[in-house]
Design an enzyme around this catalytic site. Sequence first.
Site, mmCIF file in Angstrom:
data_model
loop_
_atom_site.group_PDB
_atom_site.id
_atom_site.type_symbol
_atom_site.label_atom_id
_atom_site.label_comp_id
_atom_site.label_asym_id
_atom_site.label_seq_id
_atom_site.Cartn_x
_atom_site.Cartn_y
_atom_site.Cartn_z
ATOM 1 C CB SER A 151 -1.066 -0.086 1.303
ATOM 2 O OG SER A 151 -1.912 0.836 1.026
ATOM 3 N NE ARG A 221 -8.863 1.949 10.399
ATOM 4 C CZ ARG A 221 -7.761 1.734 10.063
ATOM 5 N NH1 ARG A 221 -7.094 2.213 9.161
ATOM 6 N NH2 ARG A 221 -7.359 0.255 10.464
ATOM 7 C CG ASP A 318 -6.259 -3.608 -3.753
ATOM 8 O OD1 ASP A 318 -6.860 -2.467 -3.647
ATOM 9 O OD2 ASP A 318 -4.903 -3.757 -3.675
ATOM 10 C CG HIS A 351 -5.763 -1.973 -0.270
ATOM 11 N ND1 HIS A 351 -4.657 -1.898 -1.028
ATOM 12 C CD2 HIS A 351 -5.123 -1.292 0.766
ATOM 13 C CE1 HIS A 351 -3.547 -1.365 -0.777
ATOM 14 N NE2 HIS A 351 -4.037 -0.945 0.468
ATOM 15 C CG ASP A 352 -7.229 -4.457 5.293
ATOM 16 O OD1 ASP A 352 -6.175 -3.406 4.843
ATOM 17 O OD2 ASP A 352 -8.024 -4.453 6.136
#
Lengths: 373, 373
Positions: A151, A221, A318, A351-352
């Site tokens: 990232s 967040r 992602d 993405h994680d």
Amino acid sequence: MASLLHQIQHHSVTIASSLPLDSGQSLPSVTIAYQSYGALNADKSNAVLICHALTGDQYVASDHPATGKPGWWARMVGPGKPIDTDRFHVICANVLGSCMGSSGPATPDAVTGAPLGMAFPVITIADMVRAQAMLLDQLGIERLHAVVGGSMGGMQVLAWSAAYPERIASAVVIASAARHSAQNIAFHEVGRQAIMADPDWQDGQYYASERAPTKGLAVARMAAHITYLSEEGLTEKFGRRLQARDIKSFGFDADFQVESYLRHQGLAFTDRFDANAYLYITRAMDYFDLADPHDGRLSGAFSAAKDVRFTLVSFDTDWLYPTAESRRIVQALQSVGASASFVELSAPFGHDSFLLDVPALDRIVAGALGGGF
Amino acid sequence: MASLLHQIQHHSVTIASSLPLDSGQSLPSVTIAYQSYGALNADKSNAVLICHALTGDQYVASDHPATGKPGWWARMVGPGKPIDTDRFHVICANVLGSCMGSSGPATPDAVTGAPLGMAFPVITIADMVRAQAMLLDQLGIERLHAVVGGSMGGMQVLAWSAAYPERIASAVVIASAARHSAQNIAFHEVGRQAIMADPDWQDGQYYASERAPTKGLAVARMAAHITYLSEEGLTEKFGRRLQARDIKSFGFDADFQVESYLRHQGLAFTDRFDANAYLYITRAMDYFDLADPHDGRLSGAFSAAKDVRFTLVSFDTDWLYPTAESRRIVQALQSVGASASFVELSAPFGHDSFLLDVPALDRIVAGALGGGF
């Protein structure tokens, strides 16, 4: 909570030299907090730098001092692990602008002693990397065996290969991009507006007050967290399942498990992160476009990097930094004759995925560092 | 601004009958604000009901009374247009729970006269449709030639076909879904948290005060707005282009065009929408799962709808209600032997495509209503 966060002691060095910034400003001196793991060998040839993501920190393989949770990449870094601390001297530094001991908006002004807040200069990914290079100078490490990151960490790896190609043998870029897209910028802007709309933000001068913009930071967040997960992953994990009582409240409580999860993610984040740092680091990411100083030609950024061995990984789910962005990097690398090994991995976590249990990633990272796993 | 919004006069009827709600509560009476276009024919067989989306309203083909802008579907509805008001009597009603004249959180309490705020009961898509059916009863319209809607409007169309299949000849569902996904719920929850985190929200009792939660509502709108556009559309429209001065400010102003656009979208929205209405309507959408009362079998919802002629349209760049959701509906319709015409259109605008210039959509809608275009 912000005040508690800033009371934590971190291992750091303060470098008395001036750090020139892309903005034209400079920092008269810079403090870099970092953690290291494994022994540096005699000829200092086994150092691996890990670059962390937006809300990451230097505690890559040690318990987090605020939350007590294991390091964010403990599954990847350690004795016998893909980034093997029995072989490598692993360094991870808190990025410039962050809130875990490195120079950032909570840093006291040299004259008044009050936290700088928004008087801290806006920084870039290249500035973060310049500070890391100063840290390595300080540690007497001329050249890295590898620089690795996912990232925003991957952005730093790319910036390393553009600024200091002679100082890195190998570059590992995971779930990243050479520029921030309009959609990426848009999501960050939502987060920043959420923070700055919180009256407790107080134009960034909240450190000495009893109030910090935790509500705004939590909303920021929450919005960001959705972008880190895949739609499929969310559906699999939560679907439309209701909370334990299994009935609709016909109210505004967290009825659905996904709501409760998101609220928790938002709230927990405020215990370990500073709102101003979130503003500065998202800004640095938005400004990131490696092709920008080269008239938009990405290959221009890699003109001196043809001896660096690149490894790139993307994930099929992602949607924040989709595979096309990695392909664009690979094409630019190939056009300058650099070695670029690239694979799109299949993983359900969006993405994680770079932080989670994806065994194929472990093997690729170990391989990129010249080991097996 | 919220107070100005509530001073606008709308054309409406108040129905003295009680409206039973899915929550088990009921409204003792219900006010429905609506607009109509074109003449109702003698046998009352040419009525077309248009159902609006989350932040839409009844001003489908007339200037908006707060913003002065043309109706949100003026390109689709009017004389000689796909929904031809020379042929059809077009009705569009402000949904229950909204803020353009229909019963909602700004409605005064019958006893105290003060706005209900959060004392207004939580409503569902089925409740909205029940209120629309009461309006049609009041207008003496037994059966609709067609019911048409995009996004949340499509959800109402689906709910119409489940609750009152005998009252509709044709159902047109555009860019919609038969349930809200975990990701959809998550984005809505971010918006709600942004509103409720705004101290000016005051637990929903802001109507009489000088303050309304415009900052929270703007952040909610910004987050939602990103989901209405495609990544490609954003890139094409804005890319990483900077504002007119074409230089980075190294600050937190809106440097990028996409930031400035989003901020404007957020701010402009607060002039025409009420924060509590946003809470209630997003909640209704989250609760929407047409298969829920049928043990999760979607076909159960359509068991009496096999004589309704369905037309469904999805857009290839819509990631909010992707094509797979429309396919799921089509399969359920086919399994009960209903006529279901379905096409995925290619359009660059993401979810918002249903509101924008997509000539193929015009032809499909005209055709579904039995006309050419």
